[in-house]
Design a protein around this motif. Structure first.
Motif, PDB file in Angstrom:
ATOM      1  N   ASP A   1      -2.080   0.639   3.559  1.00 57.40           N
ATOM      2  CA  ASP A   1      -1.571   2.010   3.535  1.00 57.40           C
ATOM      3  C   ASP A   1      -0.136   1.982   4.055  1.00 57.40           C
ATOM      4  OD1 ASP A   1      -0.956   4.701   3.888  1.00 57.40           O
ATOM      5  OD2 ASP A   1      -3.001   5.235   4.437  1.00 57.40           O
ATOM      6  N   LEU A   2       0.795   2.219   3.144  1.00 59.49           N
ATOM      7  CA  LEU A   2       2.225   2.115   3.460  1.00 59.49           C
ATOM      8  C   LEU A   2       2.849   3.502   3.393  1.00 59.49           C
ATOM      9  CD1 LEU A   2       2.915  -0.963   1.164  1.00 59.49           C
ATOM     10  CD2 LEU A   2       2.214  -0.989   3.577  1.00 59.49           C
ATOM     11  N   ASN A   3       2.812   4.191   4.513  1.00 60.90           N
ATOM     12  CA  ASN A   3       3.353   5.556   4.565  1.00 60.90           C
ATOM     13  C   ASN A   3       2.732   6.451   3.498  1.00 60.90           C
ATOM     14  OD1 ASN A   3       4.959   4.448   6.528  1.00 60.90           O
ATOM     15  ND2 ASN A   3       6.897   5.159   5.698  1.00 60.90           N
ATOM     16  N   GLY A   4       1.419   6.316   3.316  1.00 57.40           N
ATOM     17  CA  GLY A   4       0.724   7.175   2.372  1.00 57.40           C
ATOM     18  C   GLY A   4       0.541   6.599   0.996  1.00 57.40           C
ATOM     19  N   LEU A   5       1.238   5.508   0.670  1.00 58.58           N
ATOM     20  CA  LEU A   5       1.034   4.823  -0.607  1.00 58.58           C
ATOM     21  C   LEU A   5       0.134   3.621  -0.359  1.00 58.58           C
ATOM     22  CD1 LEU A   5       1.940   4.518  -3.672  1.00 58.58           C
ATOM     23  CD2 LEU A   5       3.505   2.770  -2.797  1.00 58.58           C
ATOM     24  N   ARG A   6      -0.995   3.574  -1.060  1.00 53.03           N
ATOM     25  CA  ARG A   6      -1.942   2.485  -0.858  1.00 53.03           C
ATOM     26  C   ARG A   6      -1.774   1.429  -1.941  1.00 53.03           C
ATOM     27  NH1 ARG A   6      -6.486   6.979  -0.376  1.00 53.03           N
ATOM     28  NH2 ARG A   6      -5.133   7.596  -2.110  1.00 53.03           N
ATOM     29  N   LEU A   7      -1.421   0.215  -1.512  1.00 56.32           N
ATOM     30  CA  LEU A   7      -1.222  -0.904  -2.429  1.00 56.32           C
ATOM     31  C   LEU A   7      -2.357  -1.909  -2.275  1.00 56.32           C
ATOM     32  CD1 LEU A   7       2.598  -1.796  -2.351  1.00 56.32           C
ATOM     33  CD2 LEU A   7       1.380  -0.278  -3.911  1.00 56.32           C
ATOM     34  N   HIS A   8      -2.905  -2.304  -3.404  1.00 53.12           N
ATOM     35  CA  HIS A   8      -3.941  -3.336  -3.430  1.00 53.12           C
ATOM     36  C   HIS A   8      -3.260  -4.700  -3.384  1.00 53.12           C
ATOM     37  CE1 HIS A   8      -6.771  -5.878  -6.053  1.00 53.12           C
ATOM     38  NE2 HIS A   8      -7.341  -5.784  -4.869  1.00 53.12           N
ATOM     39  N   TRP A   9      -3.749  -5.582  -2.520  1.00 50.60           N
ATOM     40  CA  TRP A   9      -3.146  -6.906  -2.407  1.00 50.60           C
ATOM     41  C   TRP A   9      -4.237  -7.944  -2.175  1.00 50.60           C
ATOM     42  CZ3 TRP A   9      -3.286  -9.810   2.234  1.00 50.60           C
ATOM     43  CH2 TRP A   9      -3.781  -9.129   3.352  1.00 50.60           C
ATOM     44  N   ARG A  10      -3.878  -9.186  -2.370  1.00 51.79           N
ATOM     45  CA  ARG A  10      -4.818 -10.288  -2.197  1.00 51.79           C
ATOM     46  C   ARG A  10      -4.088 -11.473  -1.579  1.00 51.79           C
ATOM     47  NH1 ARG A  10      -9.232 -12.990  -6.335  1.00 51.79           N
ATOM     48  NH2 ARG A  10      -9.344 -14.997  -5.266  1.00 51.79           N
ATOM     49  N   GLU A  11      -4.833 -12.228  -0.768  1.00 51.60           N
ATOM     50  CA  GLU A  11      -4.282 -13.430  -0.148  1.00 51.60           C
ATOM     51  C   GLU A  11      -5.191 -14.614  -0.444  1.00 51.60           C
ATOM     52  OE1 GLU A  11      -2.430 -13.448   3.942  1.00 51.60           O
ATOM     53  OE2 GLU A  11      -4.301 -14.490   4.382  1.00 51.60           O
ATOM     54  N   ASP A  12      -4.598 -15.721  -0.864  1.00 49.63           N
ATOM     55  CA  ASP A  12      -5.312 -16.973  -1.087  1.00 49.63           C
ATOM     56  C   ASP A  12      -4.616 -18.075  -0.292  1.00 49.63           C
ATOM     57  OD1 ASP A  12      -7.342 -16.435  -3.470  1.00 49.63           O
ATOM     58  OD2 ASP A  12      -5.479 -15.431  -4.017  1.00 49.63           O
ATOM     59  N   GLY A  13      -5.281 -19.234  -0.230  1.00 50.22           N
ATOM     60  CA  GLY A  13      -4.672 -20.370   0.442  1.00 50.22           C
ATOM     61  C   GLY A  13      -4.847 -20.322   1.948  1.00 50.22           C
TER      62      GLY A  13
ATOM     63  N   ARG B   1       2.945  -0.111  -7.422  1.00 53.52           N
ATOM     64  CA  ARG B   1       2.515   1.269  -7.618  1.00 53.52           C
ATOM     65  C   ARG B   1       2.316   1.567  -9.114  1.00 53.52           C
ATOM     66  NH1 ARG B   1       6.354   5.741  -5.665  1.00 53.52           N
ATOM     67  NH2 ARG B   1       6.535   4.469  -3.775  1.00 53.52           N
ATOM     68  N   GLY B   2       1.272   2.325  -9.408  1.00 52.40           N
ATOM     69  CA  GLY B   2       1.005   2.691 -10.793  1.00 52.40           C
ATOM     70  C   GLY B   2       0.296   1.628 -11.602  1.00 52.40           C
ATOM     71  N   HIS B   3      -0.128   0.546 -10.956  1.00 54.09           N
ATOM     72  CA  HIS B   3      -0.770  -0.563 -11.665  1.00 54.09           C
ATOM     73  C   HIS B   3      -2.007  -1.031 -10.902  1.00 54.09           C
ATOM     74  CE1 HIS B   3       3.044  -0.610 -13.784  1.00 54.09           C
ATOM     75  NE2 HIS B   3       2.564  -1.503 -14.626  1.00 54.09           N
ATOM     76  N   GLY B   4      -2.942  -1.624 -11.658  1.00 53.60           N
ATOM     77  CA  GLY B   4      -4.118  -2.223 -11.052  1.00 53.60           C
ATOM     78  C   GLY B   4      -4.887  -1.243 -10.192  1.00 53.60           C
ATOM     79  N   LEU B   5      -5.207  -1.670  -8.967  1.00 59.05           N
ATOM     80  CA  LEU B   5      -6.000  -0.852  -8.059  1.00 59.05           C
ATOM     81  C   LEU B   5      -5.144  -0.154  -7.005  1.00 59.05           C
ATOM     82  CD1 LEU B   5      -9.070  -3.220  -7.516  1.00 59.05           C
ATOM     83  CD2 LEU B   5      -8.713  -1.475  -9.274  1.00 59.05           C
ATOM     84  N   SER B   6      -3.827  -0.191  -7.168  1.00 61.17           N
ATOM     85  CA  SER B   6      -2.934   0.534  -6.257  1.00 61.17           C
ATOM     86  C   SER B   6      -2.829   2.003  -6.668  1.00 61.17           C
ATOM     87  CB  SER B   6      -1.541  -0.096  -6.253  1.00 61.17           C
ATOM     88  OG  SER B   6      -1.559  -1.363  -5.630  1.00 61.17           O
ATOM     89  N   ASP B   7      -2.322   2.818  -5.755  1.00 58.78           N
ATOM     90  CA  ASP B   7      -2.121   4.233  -6.061  1.00 58.78           C
ATOM     91  C   ASP B   7      -1.162   4.409  -7.230  1.00 58.78           C
ATOM     92  OD1 ASP B   7      -3.801   5.044  -4.049  1.00 58.78           O
ATOM     93  OD2 ASP B   7      -2.208   5.679  -2.670  1.00 58.78           O
ATOM     94  N   CYS B   8      -1.337   5.514  -7.938  1.00 59.40           N
ATOM     95  CA  CYS B   8      -0.475   5.833  -9.074  1.00 59.40           C
ATOM     96  C   CYS B   8       0.131   7.220  -8.875  1.00 59.40           C
ATOM     97  CB  CYS B   8      -1.266   5.772 -10.380  1.00 59.40           C
ATOM     98  SG  CYS B   8      -0.270   6.075 -11.863  1.00 59.40           S
ATOM     99  N   PRO B   9       1.186   7.305  -8.059  1.00 60.85           N
ATOM    100  CA  PRO B   9       1.830   8.608  -7.881  1.00 60.85           C
ATOM    101  C   PRO B   9       2.543   9.049  -9.159  1.00 60.85           C
ATOM    102  CG  PRO B   9       3.077   6.895  -6.760  1.00 60.85           C
ATOM    103  CD  PRO B   9       1.826   6.254  -7.262  1.00 60.85           C
ATOM    104  N   ARG B  10       2.797  10.322  -9.250  1.00 58.21           N
ATOM    105  CA  ARG B  10       3.509  10.864 -10.407  1.00 58.21           C
ATOM    106  C   ARG B  10       4.901  10.256 -10.499  1.00 58.21           C
ATOM    107  NH1 ARG B  10       2.736  13.541 -15.257  1.00 58.21           N
ATOM    108  NH2 ARG B  10       4.615  14.727 -15.794  1.00 58.21           N
TER     109      ARG B  10
END
Length: 262
Positions: free
Chosen positions: A5-17, A56-65
């Motif tokens: 949660d980045l100041n109200g924008l939620r970004l989906h992320w992944r970590e490997d390794g 933003r606007g892609h995948g499982l992240s938020d898609c604001p207008r």
């Protein structure tokens, strides 16, 4: 499933390794999500912290207008890396992800120690072209332009494989608003002057059959950075990490070794 949660924008992320390893961050292209890197991640050397995210606007992240600006996309990446405590990473950006890489390198040299500019440029296309895509995405949906996009993305041989259908489905299932918003961001971006001021290790990667960012365009941008390297991957279009993952991973691995990262 990890969401920041980045100041109200939620970004989906992944970590490997290795979570304690040297960080490498991947940013994907317009119309794709973080699965873009699925073939490359397992081929990377051990001992690296491999981070990827849905813009933003892609995948499982938020898609604001929309529309979005490139400044917003760069700030999203900046905030995500701050959230994850990332410093001195190698940032691998493909297409619009490569534009984000350029903007972030100019803004936050503490976060980046090197960039990989893959199938990208300081400026891509024309404002008129992107305005047309925005109109089509919002009025008719991504499906209406999917066949043309696929021809630019992939070689004719790859378009005959069974796997091709899955990548086409990835494109058309992205939110139309997110796609249109990022088109607007690309339309308003010209990084020729700021990128020419960068002084850090850089690698450019191009596909021999790229219909979106031809190899000469990629090379022109990379050569703005003194000492930058360039790799051409043959039998690949706009997404060589999909068509030629072994060659792509080899290029990344050799670059990381050359700068002592990992």
């Amino acid at each position: 499933m990890r969401v920041a949660d980045l100041n109200g924008l939620r970004l989906h992320w992944r970590e490997d390794g290795d979570p304690d390893g040297a960080p490498v961050v991947f940013a994907n292209s317009l119309g794709t999500d973080l699965r873009l890197w699925d073939k490359v991640i397992p081929l990377m050397p051990s001992g690296l912290r491999l981070i990827r995210y849905d813009k933003r606007g892609h995948g499982l992240s938020d898609c604001p207008r929309g529309p979005y600006s490139m400044g917003q996309l760069v700030t999203d990446a900046e905030r995500l890396l701050d959230h994850l405590g990332v410093r001195d990473c190698v940032f691998v950006g493909l297409s619009i992800g490569g534009m984000i890489a350029q903007g972030l390198a100019v803004k936050r040299m503490d976060q980046l120690r090197a960039v990989v500019l893959s199938n990208t440029a300081a400026r891509i296309g024309t404002a008129e072209m992107w305005a047309e895509r925005v109109e089509t995405a919002r009025g008719q949906g991504i499906e209406a332009m999917a066949d043309g996009v696929m021809q630019r993305w992939f070689t004719a041989a790859f378009r005959e494989t069974d796997e091709f259908a899955a990548w086409r489905n990835m494109l058309i299932r992205q939110p139309a608003e997110g796609y249109a918003g990022c088109c607007a961001a690309i339309a308003g971006t010209d990084f020729y002057t700021p990128t020419s001021g960068l002084r850090l290790p850089a690698l450019g990667i191009a596909g021999s059959d790229d219909g979106s960012t031809p190899a000469d365009l990629v090379r022109e941008t990379v050569e703005l950075i003194p000492g930058a390297e360039f790799r051409l991957i043959r039998r690949a279009g706009h997404l060589p990490c999909i068509e030629q993952p072994e060659a792509y991973a080899e290029a990344l691995t050799e670059f990381l070794a050359s700068i002592g990262h990992g």
